[in-house]
Design a protein around this motif. Structure first.
Motif, PDB file in Angstrom:
ATOM      1  N   ALA A 111       0.839  -1.199   0.000  1.00  0.00           N
ATOM      2  CA  ALA A 111       0.000   0.000   0.000  1.00  0.00           C
ATOM      3  C   ALA A 111       0.875   1.251   0.000  1.00  0.00           C
ATOM      4  CB  ALA A 111      -0.901  -0.015   1.222  1.00  0.00           C
ATOM      5  N   LEU A 112       0.354   2.309  -0.568  1.00  0.00           N
ATOM      6  CA  LEU A 112       1.066   3.585  -0.543  1.00  0.00           C
ATOM      7  C   LEU A 112       1.140   4.091   0.887  1.00  0.00           C
ATOM      8  CD1 LEU A 112      -0.475   5.269  -3.685  1.00  0.00           C
ATOM      9  CD2 LEU A 112       1.878   4.485  -3.414  1.00  0.00           C
ATOM     10  N   PRO A 113       2.191   4.838   1.208  1.00  0.00           N
ATOM     11  CA  PRO A 113       2.325   5.325   2.584  1.00  0.00           C
ATOM     12  C   PRO A 113       1.215   6.301   2.943  1.00  0.00           C
ATOM     13  CG  PRO A 113       4.031   6.267   1.159  1.00  0.00           C
ATOM     14  CD  PRO A 113       3.290   5.251   0.354  1.00  0.00           C
ATOM     15  N   ALA A 114       0.839   6.272   4.221  1.00  0.00           N
ATOM     16  CA  ALA A 114      -0.161   7.222   4.717  1.00  0.00           C
ATOM     17  C   ALA A 114       0.490   8.595   4.825  1.00  0.00           C
ATOM     18  CB  ALA A 114      -0.673   6.755   6.078  1.00  0.00           C
ATOM     19  N   GLY A 115      -0.330   9.599   4.901  1.00  0.00           N
ATOM     20  CA  GLY A 115       0.203  10.940   5.068  1.00  0.00           C
ATOM     21  C   GLY A 115       0.300  11.686   3.760  1.00  0.00           C
ATOM     22  N   VAL A 143      -0.420   1.671 -19.236  1.00  0.00           N
ATOM     23  CA  VAL A 143       0.533   2.367 -18.374  1.00  0.00           C
ATOM     24  C   VAL A 143       0.829   1.474 -17.170  1.00  0.00           C
ATOM     25  CG1 VAL A 143      -0.105   4.690 -19.119  1.00  0.00           C
ATOM     26  CG2 VAL A 143      -1.270   3.663 -17.188  1.00  0.00           C
ATOM     27  N   PRO A 144       2.057   1.513 -16.673  1.00  0.00           N
ATOM     28  CA  PRO A 144       2.452   0.576 -15.623  1.00  0.00           C
ATOM     29  C   PRO A 144       1.977   0.968 -14.232  1.00  0.00           C
ATOM     30  CG  PRO A 144       4.276   2.020 -16.138  1.00  0.00           C
ATOM     31  CD  PRO A 144       3.173   2.334 -17.132  1.00  0.00           C
ATOM     32  N   ARG A 145       1.942  -0.044 -13.373  1.00  0.00           N
ATOM     33  CA  ARG A 145       1.781   0.196 -11.941  1.00  0.00           C
ATOM     34  C   ARG A 145       3.021   0.943 -11.471  1.00  0.00           C
ATOM     35  NH1 ARG A 145      -1.847  -3.433  -9.497  1.00  0.00           N
ATOM     36  NH2 ARG A 145      -2.359  -5.219 -10.790  1.00  0.00           N
ATOM     37  N   LEU A 146       2.828   1.899 -10.587  1.00  0.00           N
ATOM     38  CA  LEU A 146       3.958   2.606  -9.987  1.00  0.00           C
ATOM     39  C   LEU A 146       4.058   2.375  -8.488  1.00  0.00           C
ATOM     40  CD1 LEU A 146       3.857   6.083 -11.785  1.00  0.00           C
ATOM     41  CD2 LEU A 146       5.182   4.047 -12.405  1.00  0.00           C
ATOM     42  N   ALA A 147       2.920   2.235  -7.820  1.00  0.00           N
ATOM     43  CA  ALA A 147       2.930   2.047  -6.370  1.00  0.00           C
ATOM     44  C   ALA A 147       3.660   0.755  -6.033  1.00  0.00           C
ATOM     45  CB  ALA A 147       1.511   2.000  -5.833  1.00  0.00           C
ATOM     46  N   ARG A 184      11.379  14.740  -8.775  1.00  0.00           N
ATOM     47  CA  ARG A 184      11.382  13.361  -9.261  1.00  0.00           C
ATOM     48  C   ARG A 184      11.835  12.400  -8.158  1.00  0.00           C
ATOM     49  NH1 ARG A 184      14.036  15.843 -13.833  1.00  0.00           N
ATOM     50  NH2 ARG A 184      15.953  14.728 -13.290  1.00  0.00           N
ATOM     51  N   ALA A 185      12.856  12.787  -7.405  1.00  0.00           N
ATOM     52  CA  ALA A 185      13.356  11.940  -6.315  1.00  0.00           C
ATOM     53  C   ALA A 185      12.297  11.757  -5.236  1.00  0.00           C
ATOM     54  CB  ALA A 185      14.626  12.544  -5.721  1.00  0.00           C
ATOM     55  N   ALA A 186      11.556  12.822  -4.909  1.00  0.00           N
ATOM     56  CA  ALA A 186      10.510  12.729  -3.886  1.00  0.00           C
ATOM     57  C   ALA A 186       9.379  11.807  -4.346  1.00  0.00           C
ATOM     58  CB  ALA A 186       9.967  14.122  -3.562  1.00  0.00           C
ATOM     59  N   ILE A 187       8.999  11.908  -5.602  1.00  0.00           N
ATOM     60  CA  ILE A 187       7.958  11.038  -6.153  1.00  0.00           C
ATOM     61  C   ILE A 187       8.411   9.579  -6.094  1.00  0.00           C
ATOM     62  CG2 ILE A 187       6.750  10.370  -8.278  1.00  0.00           C
ATOM     63  CD1 ILE A 187       6.753  13.415  -8.980  1.00  0.00           C
ATOM     64  N   ALA A 188       9.640   9.319  -6.519  1.00  0.00           N
ATOM     65  CA  ALA A 188      10.169   7.945  -6.519  1.00  0.00           C
ATOM     66  C   ALA A 188      10.236   7.393  -5.110  1.00  0.00           C
ATOM     67  CB  ALA A 188      11.550   7.917  -7.166  1.00  0.00           C
ATOM     68  N   ALA A 189      10.651   8.209  -4.143  1.00  0.00           N
ATOM     69  CA  ALA A 189      10.749   7.738  -2.756  1.00  0.00           C
ATOM     70  C   ALA A 189       9.364   7.411  -2.207  1.00  0.00           C
ATOM     71  CB  ALA A 189      11.426   8.797  -1.894  1.00  0.00           C
ATOM     72  N   GLY A 192       7.994   4.302  -4.152  1.00  0.00           N
ATOM     73  CA  GLY A 192       8.805   3.142  -3.822  1.00  0.00           C
ATOM     74  C   GLY A 192       8.721   2.705  -2.380  1.00  0.00           C
ATOM     75  N   ALA A 193       8.174   3.559  -1.505  1.00  0.00           N
ATOM     76  CA  ALA A 193       8.091   3.213  -0.085  1.00  0.00           C
ATOM     77  C   ALA A 193       7.270   1.954   0.137  1.00  0.00           C
ATOM     78  CB  ALA A 193       7.493   4.371   0.712  1.00  0.00           C
ATOM     79  N   ALA A 194       6.294   1.705  -0.735  1.00  0.00           N
ATOM     80  CA  ALA A 194       5.465   0.501  -0.609  1.00  0.00           C
ATOM     81  C   ALA A 194       6.253  -0.770  -0.866  1.00  0.00           C
ATOM     82  CB  ALA A 194       4.275   0.579  -1.559  1.00  0.00           C
ATOM     83  N   ALA A 195       7.404  -0.637  -1.553  1.00  0.00           N
ATOM     84  CA  ALA A 195       8.242  -1.815  -1.836  1.00  0.00           C
ATOM     85  C   ALA A 195       9.426  -1.886  -0.885  1.00  0.00           C
ATOM     86  CB  ALA A 195       8.744  -1.743  -3.272  1.00  0.00           C
ATOM     87  N   GLY A 196       9.408  -1.097   0.156  1.00  0.00           N
ATOM     88  CA  GLY A 196      10.513  -1.135   1.098  1.00  0.00           C
ATOM     89  C   GLY A 196      11.580  -0.110   0.791  1.00  0.00           C
ATOM     90  N   GLY A 197      11.357   0.727  -0.215  1.00  0.00           N
ATOM     91  CA  GLY A 197      12.250   1.852  -0.477  1.00  0.00           C
ATOM     92  C   GLY A 197      13.543   1.547  -1.183  1.00  0.00           C
ATOM     93  N   LYS A 198      13.673   0.406  -1.879  1.00  0.00           N
ATOM     94  CA  LYS A 198      14.926   0.085  -2.594  1.00  0.00           C
ATOM     95  C   LYS A 198      15.173   1.045  -3.710  1.00  0.00           C
ATOM     96  CE  LYS A 198      15.393  -4.856  -1.892  1.00  0.00           C
ATOM     97  NZ  LYS A 198      15.433  -6.128  -2.549  1.00  0.00           N
TER      98      LYS A 198
END
Length: 198
Positions: A111-115, A143-147, A184-189, A192-198
């Motif tokens: 799931a996407l992070p809360a907040g 279009v691909p999944r991003l979350a 772009r970095a903030a969006i990716a972080a 990507g947080a839903a995948a553990g942030g790799k």
């Protein structure tokens, strides 16, 4: 890798197509490709999440999107030393089977992070759908999944669109060129947080 007669890539003396067919035994019937200890899983992860954060999650990715990417690699519209070599050995039936197989797996992201989400992520939601689960968009296609996608992969992909390294569509390059690197970095972080942030 060397080229055998007919331009088929050869790894360790084995034709790529032969390798794919040989590894098909580990898949569901009718699927030509590699999973578990196979070719795709060696980079994209046996359990669906790659060890390398710059390699995308393909387990549970949209099948139509995966198929388009493989066809783009095969045709030279996208370029990656490994993926281009793999894709050029695949038939349309192989691509459809692989895409269907991986698209049918459970998505590895959570799931996407809360907040609060980054302000500029709203630019992505129009095409990548609510919840950033991807889908079909009129005039754009799949279009691909991003979350839950790998943060490192998202950072690199957005940079590639921004600097023109990747230009496989009319929509992404101008959006990414207009976004500052920090956005772009903030969006990716965040994605990507839903995948553990790799």
């Amino acid at each position: 890798m060397v080229e055998a007669g007919g331009g088929v890539p050869v790894f360790g003396g084995m034709r790529m197509r032969g390798l794919l067919v040989a590894m098909a035994m580990v898949l569901a019937p009718g699927v030509a490709g590699a999973v578990d200890a196979g070719l795709c899983a060696s980079c994209h992860g046996v359990a669906g999440v790659p060890a390398d954060g710059t390699v995308p999650v393909i387990w549970g990715q949209r099948a139509e999107y995966l198929a388009r990417q493989l066809r783009d690699y095969r045709a030279g519209a996208r370029d990656n030393q490994i993926m281009s070599s793999v894709a050029e050995a695949l038939s349309d039936a192989d691509i459809d089977a692989l895409s269907s197989y991986y698209g049918g797996q459970p998505w590895a992201g959570g799931a996407l992070p809360a907040g609060e989400m980054p302000a500029d992520v709203a630019l992505c939601a129009g095409c990548h759908q609510p919840g950033f689960g991807g889908g079909e968009v009129a005039g754009v296609g799949a279009v691909p999944r991003l979350a839950g996608q790998q943060r490192g992969y998202l950072v690199q992909t957005m940079q590639d669109y921004a600097d023109g390294t990747r230009d496989d569509g009319a929509v992404m390059p101008p959006i990414m060129k207009a976004l500052p690197e920090a956005s772009r970095a903030a969006i990716a972080a965040w994605l990507g947080a839903a995948a553990g942030g790799k």
